[in-house]
Write a protein that holds these residues in place. Structure first.
Motif, PDB file in Angstrom:
ATOM      1  N   ILE A  45      41.766  42.000  47.326  1.00 53.70           N
ATOM      2  CA  ILE A  45      41.290  40.746  46.747  1.00 53.70           C
ATOM      3  C   ILE A  45      42.249  39.605  47.075  1.00 53.70           C
ATOM      4  O   ILE A  45      43.437  39.821  47.328  1.00 53.70           O
ATOM      5  CB  ILE A  45      41.153  40.825  45.211  1.00 53.70           C
ATOM      6  CG1 ILE A  45      42.509  41.154  44.548  1.00 53.70           C
ATOM      7  CG2 ILE A  45      40.070  41.804  44.815  1.00 53.70           C
ATOM      8  CD1 ILE A  45      42.547  40.948  43.045  1.00 53.70           C
ATOM      9  N   GLU A  46      41.695  38.415  47.111  1.00 51.13           N
ATOM     10  CA  GLU A  46      42.489  37.214  46.905  1.00 51.13           C
ATOM     11  C   GLU A  46      42.460  36.989  45.398  1.00 51.13           C
ATOM     12  O   GLU A  46      41.382  36.828  44.825  1.00 51.13           O
ATOM     13  CB  GLU A  46      41.872  36.007  47.600  1.00 51.13           C
ATOM     14  CG  GLU A  46      41.784  36.083  49.103  1.00 51.13           C
ATOM     15  CD  GLU A  46      41.126  34.830  49.661  1.00 51.13           C
ATOM     16  OE1 GLU A  46      41.435  33.720  49.168  1.00 51.13           O
ATOM     17  OE2 GLU A  46      40.297  34.957  50.570  1.00 51.13           O
ATOM     18  N   LEU A  47      43.613  36.997  44.773  1.00 42.48           N
ATOM     19  CA  LEU A  47      43.668  36.781  43.334  1.00 42.48           C
ATOM     20  C   LEU A  47      43.751  35.296  43.057  1.00 42.48           C
ATOM     21  O   LEU A  47      44.678  34.610  43.498  1.00 42.48           O
ATOM     22  CB  LEU A  47      44.866  37.507  42.726  1.00 42.48           C
ATOM     23  CG  LEU A  47      45.047  37.361  41.212  1.00 42.48           C
ATOM     24  CD1 LEU A  47      43.833  37.866  40.441  1.00 42.48           C
ATOM     25  CD2 LEU A  47      46.311  38.092  40.752  1.00 42.48           C
ATOM     26  N   SER A  48      42.772  34.800  42.307  1.00 40.26           N
ATOM     27  CA  SER A  48      42.698  33.373  42.000  1.00 40.26           C
ATOM     28  C   SER A  48      43.420  33.075  40.688  1.00 40.26           C
ATOM     29  O   SER A  48      43.195  33.747  39.680  1.00 40.26           O
ATOM     30  CB  SER A  48      41.224  32.953  41.894  1.00 40.26           C
ATOM     31  OG  SER A  48      41.109  31.628  41.456  1.00 40.26           O
ATOM     32  N   PHE A  49      44.274  32.067  40.717  1.00 43.25           N
ATOM     33  CA  PHE A  49      45.050  31.702  39.530  1.00 43.25           C
ATOM     34  C   PHE A  49      44.160  31.410  38.321  1.00 43.25           C
ATOM     35  O   PHE A  49      44.460  31.859  37.209  1.00 43.25           O
ATOM     36  CB  PHE A  49      45.950  30.504  39.850  1.00 43.25           C
ATOM     37  CG  PHE A  49      46.902  30.143  38.747  1.00 43.25           C
ATOM     38  CD1 PHE A  49      48.049  30.896  38.511  1.00 43.25           C
ATOM     39  CD2 PHE A  49      46.660  29.037  37.939  1.00 43.25           C
ATOM     40  CE1 PHE A  49      48.926  30.564  37.496  1.00 43.25           C
ATOM     41  CE2 PHE A  49      47.532  28.698  36.920  1.00 43.25           C
ATOM     42  CZ  PHE A  49      48.671  29.461  36.695  1.00 43.25           C
ATOM     43  N   PRO A  50      43.042  30.678  38.474  1.00 47.97           N
ATOM     44  CA  PRO A  50      42.172  30.465  37.313  1.00 47.97           C
ATOM     45  C   PRO A  50      41.651  31.763  36.706  1.00 47.97           C
ATOM     46  O   PRO A  50      41.432  31.838  35.495  1.00 47.97           O
ATOM     47  CB  PRO A  50      41.038  29.600  37.871  1.00 47.97           C
ATOM     48  CG  PRO A  50      41.653  28.862  39.002  1.00 47.97           C
ATOM     49  CD  PRO A  50      42.607  29.844  39.620  1.00 47.97           C
ATOM     50  N   ASP A  51      41.461  32.794  37.527  1.00 46.84           N
ATOM     51  CA  ASP A  51      41.027  34.080  36.991  1.00 46.84           C
ATOM     52  C   ASP A  51      42.128  34.724  36.146  1.00 46.84           C
ATOM     53  O   ASP A  51      41.839  35.417  35.165  1.00 46.84           O
ATOM     54  CB  ASP A  51      40.618  35.031  38.122  1.00 46.84           C
ATOM     55  CG  ASP A  51      39.185  34.826  38.572  1.00 46.84           C
ATOM     56  OD1 ASP A  51      38.313  34.658  37.699  1.00 46.84           O
ATOM     57  OD2 ASP A  51      38.932  34.811  39.785  1.00 46.84           O
ATOM     58  N   ILE A  52      43.381  34.507  36.529  1.00 47.89           N
ATOM     59  CA  ILE A  52      44.494  35.010  35.723  1.00 47.89           C
ATOM     60  C   ILE A  52      44.484  34.341  34.354  1.00 47.89           C
ATOM     61  O   ILE A  52      44.603  34.998  33.314  1.00 47.89           O
ATOM     62  CB  ILE A  52      45.842  34.756  36.424  1.00 47.89           C
ATOM     63  CG1 ILE A  52      45.909  35.466  37.773  1.00 47.89           C
ATOM     64  CG2 ILE A  52      47.002  35.205  35.528  1.00 47.89           C
ATOM     65  CD1 ILE A  52      47.155  35.136  38.579  1.00 47.89           C
ATOM     66  N   LEU A  88      42.344  48.627  44.730  1.00 43.76           N
ATOM     67  CA  LEU A  88      42.367  47.328  45.388  1.00 43.76           C
ATOM     68  C   LEU A  88      43.795  46.810  45.543  1.00 43.76           C
ATOM     69  O   LEU A  88      44.583  46.856  44.597  1.00 43.76           O
ATOM     70  CB  LEU A  88      41.559  46.300  44.588  1.00 43.76           C
ATOM     71  CG  LEU A  88      40.046  46.488  44.544  1.00 43.76           C
ATOM     72  CD1 LEU A  88      39.434  45.568  43.498  1.00 43.76           C
ATOM     73  CD2 LEU A  88      39.418  46.235  45.916  1.00 43.76           C
ATOM     74  N   LYS A  89      44.087  46.300  46.717  1.00 44.54           N
ATOM     75  CA  LYS A  89      45.348  45.615  46.980  1.00 44.54           C
ATOM     76  C   LYS A  89      45.163  44.123  46.688  1.00 44.54           C
ATOM     77  O   LYS A  89      44.072  43.586  46.900  1.00 44.54           O
ATOM     78  CB  LYS A  89      45.731  45.809  48.448  1.00 44.54           C
ATOM     79  CG  LYS A  89      46.903  44.961  48.960  1.00 44.54           C
ATOM     80  CD  LYS A  89      47.051  45.132  50.468  1.00 44.54           C
ATOM     81  CE  LYS A  89      48.073  44.157  51.049  1.00 44.54           C
ATOM     82  NZ  LYS A  89      49.439  44.420  50.585  1.00 44.54           N
ATOM     83  N   VAL A  90      46.196  43.464  46.172  1.00 44.62           N
ATOM     84  CA  VAL A  90      46.163  42.000  46.074  1.00 44.62           C
ATOM     85  C   VAL A  90      46.689  41.467  47.406  1.00 44.62           C
ATOM     86  O   VAL A  90      47.881  41.546  47.692  1.00 44.62           O
ATOM     87  CB  VAL A  90      46.993  41.470  44.898  1.00 44.62           C
ATOM     88  CG1 VAL A  90      46.939  39.938  44.868  1.00 44.62           C
ATOM     89  CG2 VAL A  90      46.473  42.031  43.580  1.00 44.62           C
ATOM     90  N   MET A  91      45.776  40.977  48.233  1.00 43.48           N
ATOM     91  CA  MET A  91      46.149  40.506  49.562  1.00 43.48           C
ATOM     92  C   MET A  91      46.846  39.155  49.517  1.00 43.48           C
ATOM     93  O   MET A  91      47.770  38.893  50.277  1.00 43.48           O
ATOM     94  CB  MET A  91      44.885  40.445  50.431  1.00 43.48           C
ATOM     95  CG  MET A  91      45.107  39.979  51.860  1.00 43.48           C
ATOM     96  SD  MET A  91      44.839  38.192  52.066  1.00 43.48           S
ATOM     97  CE  MET A  91      43.060  38.098  51.919  1.00 43.48           C
ATOM     98  N   MET A  92      46.422  38.273  48.564  1.00 43.25           N
ATOM     99  CA  MET A  92      46.955  36.914  48.540  1.00 43.25           C
ATOM    100  C   MET A  92      46.767  36.311  47.155  1.00 43.25           C
ATOM    101  O   MET A  92      45.821  36.647  46.448  1.00 43.25           O
ATOM    102  CB  MET A  92      46.230  36.057  49.590  1.00 43.25           C
ATOM    103  CG  MET A  92      46.744  34.638  49.747  1.00 43.25           C
ATOM    104  SD  MET A  92      45.982  33.804  51.184  1.00 43.25           S
ATOM    105  CE  MET A  92      44.333  33.474  50.543  1.00 43.25           C
ATOM    106  N   LEU A  93      47.660  35.420  46.783  1.00 44.58           N
ATOM    107  CA  LEU A  93      47.524  34.619  45.562  1.00 44.58           C
ATOM    108  C   LEU A  93      47.088  33.224  45.978  1.00 44.58           C
ATOM    109  O   LEU A  93      47.662  32.623  46.894  1.00 44.58           O
ATOM    110  CB  LEU A  93      48.853  34.568  44.806  1.00 44.58           C
ATOM    111  CG  LEU A  93      48.874  33.745  43.512  1.00 44.58           C
ATOM    112  CD1 LEU A  93      47.942  34.348  42.457  1.00 44.58           C
ATOM    113  CD2 LEU A  93      50.297  33.654  42.963  1.00 44.58           C
TER     114      LEU A  93
END
Length: 352
Positions: A45-52, A88-93
């Protein structure tokens, strides 16, 4: 530059999905998003800051301020567990925005570097080594767009990231104040001249800056003839394929765009320029109602020899931008099917 794109080489491309790109209601929580993404066959995934921040309000039972990194890190530890459980790997923030160009000594510049340190902390917890930085869309009246200033700021950020063996993926946003096109960000990356700085390319951002225009009736850039527009775009894609080394591309984000009808007003509304509004709400997955030449962009990137991350990043609020209801599992599965269709369409040795 590779002229042939063998389909067998495309089958090893790792596929990711941006968490901000799925879900259409409060019940579509981050844990459900991750399940749908994983079940569809994406590996990262690309982890999105708003999702955090949103997930944090569920975990902690109250809203979280975006600069409360103590609470944010507590939440990201839980997100790491969720990712591990789903394979799932966190590919990018992402998306780290409005960083460069602030005056030295200004509170805005201080805040930008404080955010950078906070996001580095998140990256450590979730296990990613890539920070996406979007070319700023802060108005030129508020920042310096001088190339040496932009380069110096990004170089400083790159050196901060390098201490942790992290990388900076610089992306052209097609409404950016100083770098709306792929060539603009490539020139900046070359000037920054750091081994941990490369490109985040995007089919929408490239097609949306050099081909499409949401403020015209045709949906195309209209200050030149369509024939001239086609020639310019083809030349640009040839230049991308010829001039960018594969190892300087960190990922390619995938999305298309709806032709907006009626066209968007050609003015800034609620702080967003027309192309910014277009990007925010009118970006379907490939082969789902869009019209940009996204295959040409993907093909140009592949001709560099790049076989790294392809990541689905879509913002599909329907052709009118007013919202779209769907079931996430089916939506994610369709995204995977359409990603595979895109890859096959880019290959030069497949029967189309």
């Amino acid at each position: 530059m590779a002229s042939n794109i063998e389909f067998s080489s495309l089958q090893r491309i790792p596929l990711a999905y941006a968490t901000c790109s799925i879900g259409c209601g409060p019940s579509d929580t981050l844990p459900r998003k991750l399940e749908a993404i994983a079940q569809a066959g994406f590996v990262a995934i690309e982890l999105s800051f708003p999702d955090i921040i949103d997930y944090g309000s569920h975990v902690l039972g109250h809203s979280i301020e975006p600069d409360n990194y103590a609470e944010i890190l507590t939440v990201t530890r839980e997100i790491r567990k969720l990712c591990d459980a789903n394979g799932l790997k966190v590919m990018m923030l992402q998306p780290f925005a409005n960083f460069e160009g602030w005056a030295k000594g200004s509170p805005e510049r201080q805040n930008a570097f404080e955010r950078a340190l906070g996001w580095i902390g998140i990256m450590k917890v979730v296990g990613t080594d890539i920070l996406q930085v979007g070319a700023t869309d802060t108005p030129a009246s508020k920042i310096s767009t001088a190339r040496d200033t932009i380069v110096a700021d990004l170089r400083e950020l790159a050196d901060l990231l390098a201490k942790h063996k992290f990388r900076l993926a610089y992306e052209n946003w097609c409404w950016s104040t100083h770098a709306p096109g792929w060539k603009d960000v490539w020139e900046v990356v070359q000037a920054v001249d750091r081994p941990n700085v490369g490109l985040c390319l995007d089919t929408f951002q490239t097609g949306g800056s050099e081909w499409g225009d949401p403020t015209t009736q045709s949906g195309l850039i209209e200050n030149v003839s369509q024939e001239e527009l086609r020639k310019r775009f083809e030349a640009s894609m040839c230049e991308l394929a010829r001039s960018v080394p594969a190892d300087k591309i960190y990922l390619l984000q995938i999305s298309d765009a709806y032709k907006v009808s009626p066209p968007l007003e050609d003015k800034t509304i609620d702080g967003l320029r027309p192309r910014g509004r277009w990007s925010h709400d009118y970006r379907p997955m490939p082969y789902d109602g869009g019209y940009l030449p996204i295959e040409d962009v993907a093909r140009a990137v592949l001709k560099t020899g790049f076989r790294g991350w392809f990541s689905m990043e879509i913002f599909d609020a329907g052709p009118q931008g007013k919202g779209k209801k769907y079931e996430m599992d089916a939506f994610a599965k369709k995204a995977m099917e359409n990603m595979q269709k895109l890859l096959k369409s880019c290959a030069t040795d497949c029967n189309k």
